[in-house]
Design a protein around this motif. Structure first.
Motif, short mmCIF file in Angstrom:
data_model
loop_
_atom_site.label_atom_id
_atom_site.label_comp_id
_atom_site.label_asym_id
_atom_site.label_seq_id
_atom_site.Cartn_x
_atom_site.Cartn_y
_atom_site.Cartn_z
N ASN A 279 0.82 -1.22 0.00
CA ASN A 279 0.00 0.00 0.00
C ASN A 279 0.85 1.27 0.00
O ASN A 279 0.33 2.38 0.00
N LYS A 280 2.15 1.08 -0.01
CA LYS A 280 3.08 2.22 0.05
C LYS A 280 3.46 2.68 -1.36
O LYS A 280 3.72 1.86 -2.24
N GLU A 281 3.48 3.99 -1.56
CA GLU A 281 3.85 4.56 -2.85
C GLU A 281 5.02 5.51 -2.67
O GLU A 281 4.98 6.40 -1.82
N ILE A 282 6.07 5.29 -3.47
CA ILE A 282 7.27 6.13 -3.36
C ILE A 282 7.53 6.76 -4.73
O ILE A 282 7.61 6.07 -5.74
N LYS A 283 7.66 8.09 -4.75
CA LYS A 283 7.89 8.80 -6.00
C LYS A 283 9.31 9.34 -6.05
O LYS A 283 9.89 9.70 -5.02
N GLY A 284 9.86 9.38 -7.25
CA GLY A 284 11.20 9.94 -7.41
C GLY A 284 11.60 9.98 -8.87
O GLY A 284 10.86 9.52 -9.75
N ILE A 285 12.78 10.50 -9.14
CA ILE A 285 13.32 10.54 -10.50
C ILE A 285 14.20 9.30 -10.69
O ILE A 285 15.09 9.03 -9.89
N LEU A 286 13.92 8.54 -11.74
CA LEU A 286 14.67 7.32 -12.01
C LEU A 286 16.04 7.69 -12.59
O LEU A 286 16.14 8.23 -13.70
N LYS A 287 17.11 7.44 -11.82
CA LYS A 287 18.46 7.86 -12.21
C LYS A 287 19.28 6.74 -12.86
O LYS A 287 20.26 7.00 -13.54
N GLY A 288 18.89 5.48 -12.63
CA GLY A 288 19.67 4.39 -13.22
C GLY A 288 19.68 3.18 -12.30
O GLY A 288 18.76 2.99 -11.50
N LEU A 297 16.49 5.84 -7.27
CA LEU A 297 15.58 6.97 -7.38
C LEU A 297 16.15 8.17 -6.64
O LEU A 297 16.70 8.03 -5.55
N GLN A 298 16.00 9.31 -7.26
CA GLN A 298 16.33 10.56 -6.57
C GLN A 298 15.06 11.05 -5.90
O GLN A 298 14.08 11.40 -6.56
N ILE A 299 15.07 11.04 -4.59
CA ILE A 299 13.91 11.48 -3.81
C ILE A 299 14.34 12.73 -3.05
O ILE A 299 15.12 12.66 -2.09
N GLY A 300 13.88 13.87 -3.50
CA GLY A 300 14.39 15.14 -2.96
C GLY A 300 15.85 15.28 -3.32
O GLY A 300 16.23 15.20 -4.49
N ASN A 301 16.69 15.44 -2.32
CA ASN A 301 18.12 15.55 -2.56
C ASN A 301 18.87 14.24 -2.33
O ASN A 301 20.09 14.21 -2.40
N ASN A 302 18.13 13.19 -2.04
CA ASN A 302 18.76 11.91 -1.72
C ASN A 302 18.60 10.90 -2.85
O ASN A 302 17.63 10.92 -3.61
N LEU A 303 19.58 9.98 -2.94
CA LEU A 303 19.51 8.86 -3.87
C LEU A 303 19.26 7.59 -3.08
O LEU A 303 19.97 7.29 -2.12
#
Length: 316
Positions: A279-288, A297-303
């Motif tokens: 039920n958990k959803e995590i959003k981020g930028i897919l970096k590789g 994933l880049q989530i805020g300033n963290n990888l």
């Protein structure tokens, strides 16, 4: 199909042969020869029935052993080849039977074909590729995710050789035009820390038309729909088996890093995605990918790295 059937195909491919000659050659009755011809016709072969005898005029469109095995230039993958016109699941068969490494089990259709997380895989008869391969690599369990990337990369390579532009959706799907064209399911038999057997099931939509994919046409496609012409399934399948073997041995010999290959062709790279974990959803930028094959994933300033299992990757 036994050796007599195979020999009948070979002989009638070369010239017209009478039932009497075939009967004498094999030491069986002419009625038995006729029954074998009818059986081969049910498997898709077409013969002319003339006064002079039988002549093969069209080979079977099916992925029969006689149509595939003689042309596979491999030393392991496909050397043992098992064909079913219909089966519940090639993966189930591979798991339930004691098969040698490299054995390929292929079916024209599956009644219980499945993908990740038990999802059903539509197996339209004579249109796709539905097969499993048995492997017994001597690798550490910690290498499994990295090792598993060999197979989407092999499918990617083979599709690209059709002058198409596929992308790899982590961890085990292939997409064309943002629609799924292939899925891979790897199931493991592990005792303690030892890998006893791996079964790799691959499904590819090859010559499916819109009607074949009617229920899932918004999320699925086929090589035929993307290329605009029929694909020679036999040629494609042979090439795929050869690519799998090449990448398998290169991985074992430390000559291939599938992480690099997959990352170069990763679907949605540098785009915003979401991971569903229950039920958990995590959003981020897919970096590789990281060095184990997990996605970053880049989530805020963290990888952060995430690994396969119950995770589902989606586009936001």
């Amino acid at each position: 199909m036994d050796n007599i059937d195979k020999k009948i195909i070979q002989l009638t491919k070369e010239k017209t042969i009478s039932g009497e000659t075939l009967s004498s050659f094999f030491g069986i009755s002419r009625t038995a020869i006729w029954k074998r011809i009818k059986k081969l016709e049910k498997l898709g072969y077409k013969f002319s029935h003339l006064k002079e005898g039988y002549k093969l005029i069209l080979t079977s469109p099916y992925l029969l052993e006689t149509e595939i095995k003689p042309f596979i230039k491999t030393r392991l993958i496909g050397k043992e080849y098992i064909f079913f016109e219909e089966i519940d699941s090639t993966n189930i068969y591979a798991k339930e039977n004691n098969l040698n490494e490299g054995t390929v089990i292929v079916a024209e259709t599956q009644t219980k074909g499945k993908g990740r997380k038990g999802r059903k895989w539509i197996s339209t008869k004579g249109k796709g590729l539905y097969f499993s391969t048995v492997l017994k690599p001597e690798i550490n369990i910690n290498q499994l995710l990295r090792f598993s990337l060999i197979f989407p990369y092999s499918v990617y390579e083979t599709i690209k050789q059709e002058n198409l532009t596929p992308k790899i959706k982590w961890p085990n799907d292939i997409y064309l035009s943002n629609r799924k064209v292939s899925g891979i399911l790897m199931e493991t038999d592990i005792e303690g820390s030892e890998i006893k057997k791996l079964v790799v099931g691959i499904g590819i939509n090859v010559n499916h038309n819109i009607e074949d994919l009617n229920e899932i046409k918004d999320i699925a496609t086929s090589l035929f729909l993307e290329k605009g012409q029929n694909i020679d399934r036999k040629r494609f399948f042979i090439r795929l088996l050869q690519n799998i073997e090449k990448n398998y041995f290169q991985f074992l010999e430390n000559k291939l890093n599938p992480i690099e290959k997959v990352e170069e062709n990763l679907l949605w790279k540098d785009e915003e995605v979401k991971i569903l974990d229950g039920n958990k959803e995590i959003k981020g930028i897919l970096k590789g990918l990281d060095n184990q094959g997990g996605i970053i994933l880049q989530i805020g300033n963290n990888l952060e790295s995430f690994y396969s299992g119950d995770l589902s990757l989606r586009k936001t």
